[in-house]
Enzyme design. Structure first.
Site, PDB file in Angstrom:
ATOM      1  N   LYS A 196       0.594   4.192  11.678  1.00  7.87           N
ATOM      2  CA  LYS A 196      -0.397   3.849  12.950  1.00  7.87           C
ATOM      3  C   LYS A 196      -0.741   2.452  13.858  1.00  7.87           C
ATOM      4  CE  LYS A 196      -3.573   4.991   9.742  1.00  7.87           C
ATOM      5  NZ  LYS A 196      -2.333   5.419   8.864  1.00  7.87           N
ATOM      6  N   GLY A 238      -3.939  -0.608   6.032  1.00  8.16           N
ATOM      7  CA  GLY A 238      -3.668  -1.973   6.607  1.00  8.16           C
ATOM      8  C   GLY A 238      -2.102  -1.641   7.577  1.00  8.16           C
ATOM      9  N   HIS A 239      -2.282  -2.307   8.778  1.00  9.31           N
ATOM     10  CA  HIS A 239      -2.132  -1.354   9.990  1.00  9.31           C
ATOM     11  C   HIS A 239      -1.230  -2.682  10.711  1.00  9.31           C
ATOM     12  CE1 HIS A 239      -5.106   1.996  10.882  1.00  9.31           C
ATOM     13  NE2 HIS A 239      -4.963   1.879   9.467  1.00  9.31           N
ATOM     14  N   GLN A 287      -6.666   5.585   8.019  1.00 10.12           N
ATOM     15  CA  GLN A 287      -5.470   6.804   6.597  1.00 10.12           C
ATOM     16  C   GLN A 287      -4.987   8.046   7.028  1.00 10.12           C
ATOM     17  OE1 GLN A 287      -9.589   5.071   6.352  1.00 10.12           O
ATOM     18  NE2 GLN A 287      -7.813   3.638   5.516  1.00 10.12           N
TER      19      GLN A 287
HETATM   20  P1  GDP Z   1       0.175   2.801   9.135  1.00 16.72           P
HETATM   21  O1  GDP Z   1      -1.088   2.004   8.048  1.00 16.72           O
HETATM   22  O2  GDP Z   1       0.005   4.224  10.347  1.00 16.72           O
HETATM   23  O3  GDP Z   1      -0.470   1.330   9.934  1.00 16.72           O
HETATM   24  O4  GDP Z   1       1.238   1.937   8.932  1.00 16.72           O
HETATM   25  P2  GDP Z   1       1.408   0.915   7.395  1.00 16.72           P
HETATM   26  O5  GDP Z   1       1.418  -0.429   8.919  1.00 16.72           O
HETATM   27  O6  GDP Z   1       0.845   0.362   6.691  1.00 16.72           O
HETATM   28  O7  GDP Z   1       2.691   0.877   7.095  1.00 16.72           O
HETATM   29  C1  GDP Z   1       3.942   1.680   8.336  1.00 16.72           C
HETATM   30  C2  GDP Z   1       4.952   0.535   8.131  1.00 16.72           C
HETATM   31  O8  GDP Z   1       5.865   1.152   8.360  1.00 16.72           O
HETATM   32  C3  GDP Z   1       5.033  -1.296   8.385  1.00 16.72           C
HETATM   33  O9  GDP Z   1       5.263  -2.134   7.588  1.00 16.72           O
HETATM   34  C4  GDP Z   1       5.644  -0.890   9.584  1.00 16.72           C
HETATM   35  O10 GDP Z   1       6.445  -2.350  10.014  1.00 16.72           O
HETATM   36  C5  GDP Z   1       6.821  -0.348   9.570  1.00 16.72           C
HETATM   37  N1  GDP Z   1       7.222   1.119  10.328  1.00 16.72           N
HETATM   38  C6  GDP Z   1       6.600   1.364  11.632  1.00 16.72           C
HETATM   39  N2  GDP Z   1       7.694   2.154  12.354  1.00 16.72           N
HETATM   40  C7  GDP Z   1       8.786   2.029  11.683  1.00 16.72           C
HETATM   41  C8  GDP Z   1      10.304   2.628  12.200  1.00 16.72           C
HETATM   42  O11 GDP Z   1      10.177   3.692  13.176  1.00 16.72           O
HETATM   43  N3  GDP Z   1      11.262   1.836  11.297  1.00 16.72           N
HETATM   44  C9  GDP Z   1      11.030   1.875  10.134  1.00 16.72           C
HETATM   45  N4  GDP Z   1      12.333   1.307   9.957  1.00 16.72           N
HETATM   46  N5  GDP Z   1       9.826   0.942   9.755  1.00 16.72           N
HETATM   47  C10 GDP Z   1       8.768   0.652  10.545  1.00 16.72           C
HETATM   48  P1  IMO Z   2      -3.780   3.272   6.822  1.00 17.29           P
HETATM   49  O1  IMO Z   2      -5.066   2.792   7.525  1.00 17.29           O
HETATM   50  C1  IMO Z   2      -2.433   4.713   1.712  1.00 17.29           C
HETATM   51  C2  IMO Z   2      -5.534   5.616  -0.461  1.00 17.29           C
HETATM   52  C3  IMO Z   2      -5.847   4.920  -1.011  1.00 17.29           C
HETATM   53  C4  IMO Z   2      -6.326   6.175  -2.396  1.00 17.29           C
HETATM   54  C5  IMO Z   2      -7.635   6.549  -1.770  1.00 17.29           C
HETATM   55  C6  IMO Z   2      -8.943   6.108  -1.929  1.00 17.29           C
HETATM   56  O2  IMO Z   2      -3.014   1.785   6.328  1.00 17.29           O
HETATM   57  O3  IMO Z   2      -3.139   3.990   6.426  1.00 17.29           O
HETATM   58  P2  IMO Z   2      -9.894   4.546  -1.361  1.00 17.29           P
HETATM   59  O4  IMO Z   2      -9.844   2.556  -1.031  1.00 17.29           O
HETATM   60  O5  IMO Z   2      -9.972   5.066   0.441  1.00 17.29           O
HETATM   61  O6  IMO Z   2     -10.958   4.877  -1.279  1.00 17.29           O
HETATM   62  O7  IMO Z   2      -8.894   4.884  -1.989  1.00 17.29           O
HETATM   63  O8  IMO Z   2      -6.996   6.740  -0.489  1.00 17.29           O
HETATM   64  N1  IMO Z   2      -5.713   5.484   0.740  1.00 17.29           N
HETATM   65  C7  IMO Z   2      -4.986   4.443   1.891  1.00 17.29           C
HETATM   66  N2  IMO Z   2      -3.372   5.334   1.777  1.00 17.29           N
HETATM   67  N3  IMO Z   2      -3.091   3.988   3.823  1.00 17.29           N
HETATM   68  C8  IMO Z   2      -4.129   3.573   3.901  1.00 17.29           C
HETATM   69  O9  IMO Z   2      -4.865   3.287   4.814  1.00 17.29           O
HETATM   70  C9  IMO Z   2      -4.852   3.840   2.561  1.00 17.29           C
HETATM   71  N4  IMO Z   2      -6.437   3.855   2.919  1.00 17.29           N
HETATM   72  C10 IMO Z   2      -7.192   4.293   1.481  1.00 17.29           C
HETATM   73  O10 IMO Z   2      -4.516   4.603  -1.921  1.00 17.29           O
HETATM   74  O11 IMO Z   2      -5.371   6.977  -2.703  1.00 17.29           O
HETATM   75 MG    MG Z   3      -1.293   0.986   6.124  1.00 17.40          MG
END
Ligand code: GDP
Ligand code: IMO
Ligand code: MG
Length: 426
Positions: free
Chosen positions: A16, A40-41, A223
């Site tokens: 996201k 964590g984005h 999430q």
């Molecule tokens: P979010 O929580 O939905 O914002 O996703 P996160 O940032 O927690 O996890 C997604 C991970 O995948 C991050 O490390 C991004 O840098 C990485 N990522 C996103 N899009 C791509 C993709 O198309 N390919 C690869 N290899 N990594 C990606």
């Molecule tokens: P983003 O925005 C993945 C999960 C936790 C746990 C459950 C409840 O980066 O996609 P909490 O601390 O919210 O009460 O935990 O939800 N969880 C996530 N898993 N990505 C997240 O955020 C999450 N935020 C919470 O691991 O299973």
């Molecule tokens: Mg994340």
């Protein structure tokens, strides 16, 4: 100008942050509407790698106003640290605004999150231990403290005193922890309040005016759909509403403002924490996805569980969010698998379920029905256009779209902002 909602369609971490950063190039406001620093984005653009927890993912653009809206739970110490860390890297956080109605995560919420998980033992949820559940619980129980309270020391101290009377009994008598000192917490939080005061705004009114003025608004979900408190895999969920409906209440805007709902979908599935996951792969394919996809939690550093793409979940996300289109991520991670699988339905007790099962017990025991598809050996990270992808990869994308009953408009083939293709197919 209408607003766009962006939601995760799985259990979070779909990409996201990347999708929001890309779309924010043509957006005036990027709004976090729920969750807190459990999120964590990740954003990778122009040589900058950001791991954002509370600050909206549009922060890299000088033209974007980042907004933390009413439905978010805010840990003010964490927010200020994030602001300071960005500023130290030369990224300007000065436009960030925060709703006065947003609830505060307090030190006792962090403590209660930890001890309740410990007491649940093997039944624990695997929360991020950021105090999210306890903060939302107090909001609903009407004993929460809000961001606006930070600017009224007298009322802040009074409310805290009342709440801590009960919380300290709970901590000391039930959980055998040390009671907390209201004066120390108030001093710490009121100091945060002084720093945050210029940013505290009626963000619902701000967005209403912006939309009337023809500004573009992007609502960034945290999430994902299956972590939604109402529509997710309860109780293995978070304590807010990430679904598109939650964006409206969380940001304080009406449904007529929105004309597009984007579902960010990973080309396979991951999950952090406990709970059912029908397509989880504990063998070599899961290992491949975890390693190539660097599937380690952005917030807690935990390894993410990995599995095959699940079209039942996508169809469900289309329904509960009213998705207009999908932003498909991490297709590049599948390169090198001899064969890729897509889950088209579940089976349980001799019955086939094309749709998300109505009872949680069925979902827990559901066996995935897989369709095998041809893999591709080519690396995809340098692909410039959708048409240049290997035929097997294009077929995979088309099949996901077909099974989900939703068009795919963007396709991500690497973490960088540049590694994104427009898709006209489906
Ligand atoms: P979010 O929580 O939905 O914002 O996703 P996160 O940032 O927690 O996890 C997604 C991970 O995948 C991050 O490390 C991004 O840098 C990485 N990522 C996103 N899009 C791509 C993709 O198309 N390919 C690869 N290899 N990594 C990606
Ligand atoms: P983003 O925005 C993945 C999960 C936790 C746990 C459950 C409840 O980066 O996609 P909490 O601390 O919210 O009460 O935990 O939800 N969880 C996530 N898993 N990505 C997240 O955020 C999450 N935020 C919470 O691991 O299973
Ligand atoms: Mg994340």
């Amino acid at each position: 100008m209408p607003a766009t909602i962006l939601v995760g369609t799985q259990w979070g971490d779909e990409g996201k942050g990347k999708a929001t950063d890309l779309l924010a190039g043509e957006t005036d406001f990027v709004v976090r509407y729920q969750g807190g620093n459990n999120a964590g984005h990740t954003v990778l653009a122009g040589g900058q790698l950001l791991k954002l927890h509370l600050i909206p993912s549009g922060i890299l653009y000088p033209h974007v106003t980042p907004v933390i809206a009413d439905g978010v739970v805010v840990n003010p110490g964490v927010l200020l640290q994030e602001i300071d860390a960005l500023a130290a890297r030369g990224i300007d956080p000065s436009r960030l605004v925060v709703s006065g109605n947003a609830h505060l995560i307090m030190p006792y919420h962090l403590e209660i999150d930890k001890v309740t998980e410990r007491y649940l033992g093997k039944h624990r949820l695997g929360t991020t231990k950021r105090g999210i559940g306890p903060a939302y619980a107090d909001k609903v129980a009407r004993i929460g403290l809000r961001v606006q309270d930070l600017t009224d020391p007298e009322i802040f101290r009074e409310k805290l005193e009342v709440v801590l009377r009960e919380k300290n009994l709970l901590l000391a008598k039930i959980y055998n922890r040390l009671p907390m000192d209201p004066a120390a917490i108030a001093d710490e939080y009121l100091a945060y309040g002084e720093r945050l005061a210029p940013r505290i705004t009626d963000t619902s009114a701000l967005l209403y005016r912006a939309l009337r003025d023809g500004k573009r608004v992007l609502l960034e979900g945290a999430q994902g759909t299956l972590l939604d408190i109402d529509h997710g895999t309860y109780p293995f969920v978070t304590s807010s509403n990430p679904v598109s409906g939650g964006a409206l209440s969380g940001a304080g805007i009406g449904p007529k403002e929105v004309d597009r709902v984007i579902g960010v979908t990973k080309a396979y599935v991951t999950r952090v924490g406990s709970g059912p996951f029908p397509t989880e792969d504990l063998g070599s394919a899961g290992k491949h996805l975890g390693e190539r996809g660097a599937e380690v939690g952005t917030t807690t550093g935990r390894a993410r569980r990995c599995g095959w793409f699940d079209a039942v979940l996508l169809r469900y996300a289309v329904r509960v969010n009213g998705l207009s289109d999908v932003f498909l991520t991490k297709l590049d991670v599948l390169s090198g698998l001899p064969e890729v699988k897509v889950c088209t339905a579940y089976e349980f007790d001799g019955r086939r379920y094309e749709d998300f099962p109505p009872h949680q017990s069925i979902f827990h025991k559901a066996e995935p029905v897989f369709e095998d598809m041809e893999g591709w050996p080519e690396e995809l990270g340098g692909t410039g256009r959708f048409e240049e992808l290997p035929a097997a990869a294009r077929k995979y994308v088309d099949r996901i779209s077909q099974l989900g009953g939703v068009p795919i408009r963007n396709l991500s083939v690497g973490p960088d902002r540049e590694q994104t293709l427009a898709v006209d197919a489906a």
